[in-house]
Write a protein that holds these residues in place. Structure first.
Motif, mmCIF file in Angstrom:
data_model
loop_
_atom_site.group_PDB
_atom_site.id
_atom_site.type_symbol
_atom_site.label_atom_id
_atom_site.label_comp_id
_atom_site.label_asym_id
_atom_site.label_seq_id
_atom_site.Cartn_x
_atom_site.Cartn_y
_atom_site.Cartn_z
ATOM 1 N N ARG A 56 91.058 36.072 23.163
ATOM 2 C CA ARG A 56 92.340 37.116 23.243
ATOM 3 C C ARG A 56 92.417 37.372 21.823
ATOM 4 N N GLY A 57 91.732 36.822 20.913
ATOM 5 C CA GLY A 57 92.331 37.338 19.818
ATOM 6 C C GLY A 57 93.661 36.774 19.331
ATOM 7 N N GLU A 58 94.256 35.329 19.607
ATOM 8 C CA GLU A 58 95.453 35.422 19.683
ATOM 9 C C GLU A 58 95.552 34.444 18.727
ATOM 10 N N LEU A 59 95.935 34.070 17.420
ATOM 11 C CA LEU A 59 96.176 33.644 15.900
ATOM 12 C C LEU A 59 96.932 32.262 16.748
ATOM 13 N N LEU A 60 95.531 30.412 16.492
ATOM 14 C CA LEU A 60 95.912 29.573 17.053
ATOM 15 C C LEU A 60 96.433 28.341 15.904
ATOM 16 N N GLY A 61 95.610 28.926 14.932
ATOM 17 C CA GLY A 61 96.150 28.252 13.662
ATOM 18 C C GLY A 61 95.169 28.758 12.259
ATOM 19 N N ILE A 62 95.479 27.734 11.423
ATOM 20 C CA ILE A 62 94.353 27.421 10.637
ATOM 21 C C ILE A 62 93.324 26.576 10.424
ATOM 22 N N LEU A 63 92.094 26.291 10.401
ATOM 23 C CA LEU A 63 91.789 25.024 10.256
ATOM 24 C C LEU A 63 91.141 24.634 8.777
ATOM 25 N N SER A 64 91.306 24.081 7.916
ATOM 26 C CA SER A 64 90.962 23.096 6.906
ATOM 27 C C SER A 64 89.893 22.725 7.129
ATOM 28 N N LYS A 65 88.673 22.827 6.081
ATOM 29 C CA LYS A 65 87.037 22.033 6.370
ATOM 30 C C LYS A 65 87.573 20.851 5.458
ATOM 31 N N ASN A 66 88.739 20.415 4.482
ATOM 32 C CA ASN A 66 89.069 19.151 4.423
ATOM 33 C C ASN A 66 89.263 18.597 5.046
ATOM 34 N N LYS A 67 90.598 18.866 6.512
ATOM 35 C CA LYS A 67 90.898 18.231 6.299
ATOM 36 C C LYS A 67 90.098 17.817 7.373
ATOM 37 N N MET A 68 88.737 18.621 8.392
ATOM 38 C CA MET A 68 87.950 17.786 9.376
ATOM 39 C C MET A 68 86.904 17.424 8.764
ATOM 40 N N ASN A 69 86.904 17.896 7.841
ATOM 41 C CA ASN A 69 85.922 16.608 7.347
ATOM 42 C C ASN A 69 86.186 15.114 7.281
ATOM 43 N N ARG A 70 87.277 15.416 6.728
ATOM 44 C CA ARG A 70 87.986 13.389 7.315
ATOM 45 C C ARG A 70 88.606 13.591 7.760
ATOM 46 N N ASN A 71 88.871 13.836 9.201
ATOM 47 C CA ASN A 71 89.459 13.491 10.159
ATOM 48 C C ASN A 71 87.696 13.459 11.314
ATOM 49 N N VAL A 72 87.315 14.232 11.125
ATOM 50 C CA VAL A 72 86.019 14.119 12.038
ATOM 51 C C VAL A 72 85.131 12.699 11.350
ATOM 52 N N GLY A 73 84.596 12.792 10.118
ATOM 53 C CA GLY A 73 83.726 12.040 9.575
ATOM 54 C C GLY A 73 84.834 10.842 9.775
ATOM 55 N N GLY A 74 85.847 10.434 9.093
ATOM 56 C CA GLY A 74 86.729 9.537 8.762
ATOM 57 C C GLY A 74 87.001 8.758 10.110
ATOM 58 N N PHE A 75 86.798 9.181 10.632
ATOM 59 C CA PHE A 75 86.593 8.646 12.331
ATOM 60 C C PHE A 75 85.941 8.685 13.289
ATOM 61 N N GLY A 76 84.223 8.640 12.666
ATOM 62 C CA GLY A 76 82.806 8.349 13.492
ATOM 63 C C GLY A 76 82.752 9.617 14.418
ATOM 64 N N HIS A 77 83.791 10.803 14.823
ATOM 65 C CA HIS A 77 82.978 11.433 15.251
ATOM 66 C C HIS A 77 82.001 12.604 15.612
ATOM 67 N N ASP A 78 81.440 13.114 16.901
ATOM 68 C CA ASP A 78 80.377 13.685 16.128
ATOM 69 C C ASP A 78 80.597 15.276 16.703
ATOM 70 N N PRO A 79 79.941 15.714 14.678
ATOM 71 C CA PRO A 79 80.738 16.868 14.817
ATOM 72 C C PRO A 79 80.340 18.117 15.373
ATOM 73 N N LYS A 80 78.687 18.226 16.290
ATOM 74 C CA LYS A 80 78.491 18.348 17.398
ATOM 75 C C LYS A 80 78.705 19.230 18.430
ATOM 76 N N THR A 81 79.508 17.959 18.574
ATOM 77 C CA THR A 81 80.485 17.697 20.059
ATOM 78 C C THR A 81 81.829 18.122 20.037
ATOM 79 N N GLU A 82 82.523 17.791 19.150
ATOM 80 C CA GLU A 82 83.969 17.519 18.718
ATOM 81 C C GLU A 82 84.167 19.114 18.481
ATOM 82 N N PRO A 83 85.308 19.378 19.312
ATOM 83 C CA PRO A 83 86.117 21.520 19.097
ATOM 84 C C PRO A 83 87.187 20.767 18.085
#
Length: 152
Positions: A56-83
């Motif tokens: 709808r275009g509703e603001l849900l929040g903010i994405l941080s590049k650093n946080k995603m890199n830490r959380n996804v890479g740090g926990f071994g999630h696949d960034p191609k499939t991790e939403p």
């Protein structure tokens, strides 16, 4: 002797003007995007964070590049499939498009942040506003000084 006084109308104008008057357009990321797609988009735009919206275009929040890199890479999630949805920071400051510029400035100074998303009252993303844009607006209005004669 001449005294320089700020134009009272200019100051009042700054107090009354709304955030909508100086909102800049904002690129956003769709909440169903993958982490990899979001990181690629943020890299292409040379930004470290981005607003996230739903269909709808509703603001849900903010994405941080650093946080995603830490959380996804740090926990071994696949960034191609991790939403990105799991990595949205939801308690971020934002302002409404109909708030005054002065109100937005005070909120940003109090929160010690340089930029916030601007939304409608329904929380639909309109754009962003930065403390730099507010300062520029203040300079424009502040430059409208006039000289008045003042007896000593």
């Amino acid at each position: 002797m001449e005294q320089i006084n700020p134009n009272d109308l200019g100051h009042a104008n700054f107090e009354a003007r709304t955030v909508k008057d100086i909102t800049e357009s904002a690129e956003s990321i769709f909440n169903k995007a993958s982490v990899k797609a979001a990181l690629d988009e943020m890299q292409a735009r040379a930004v470290n964070s981005s607003p996230v919206i739903d269909q709808r275009g509703e603001l849900l929040g903010i994405l941080s590049k650093n946080k995603m890199n830490r959380n996804v890479g740090g926990f071994g999630h696949d960034p191609k499939t991790e939403p990105v949805e799991a990595h949205i920071e939801k308690n971020n400051a934002y302002c409404f498009e109909d708030q005054t510029i002065a109100e937005a400035e005070q909120m940003m100074l109090h929160a010690k942040i340089g930029e916030v998303p601007v939304v409608t009252r329904e929380k639909l993303l309109v754009g962003t506003i930065s403390i730099e844009a507010i300062a520029q607006e203040g300079k424009k209005l502040g430059s409208r000084l006039h000289l008045t004669s003042s007896p000593i």
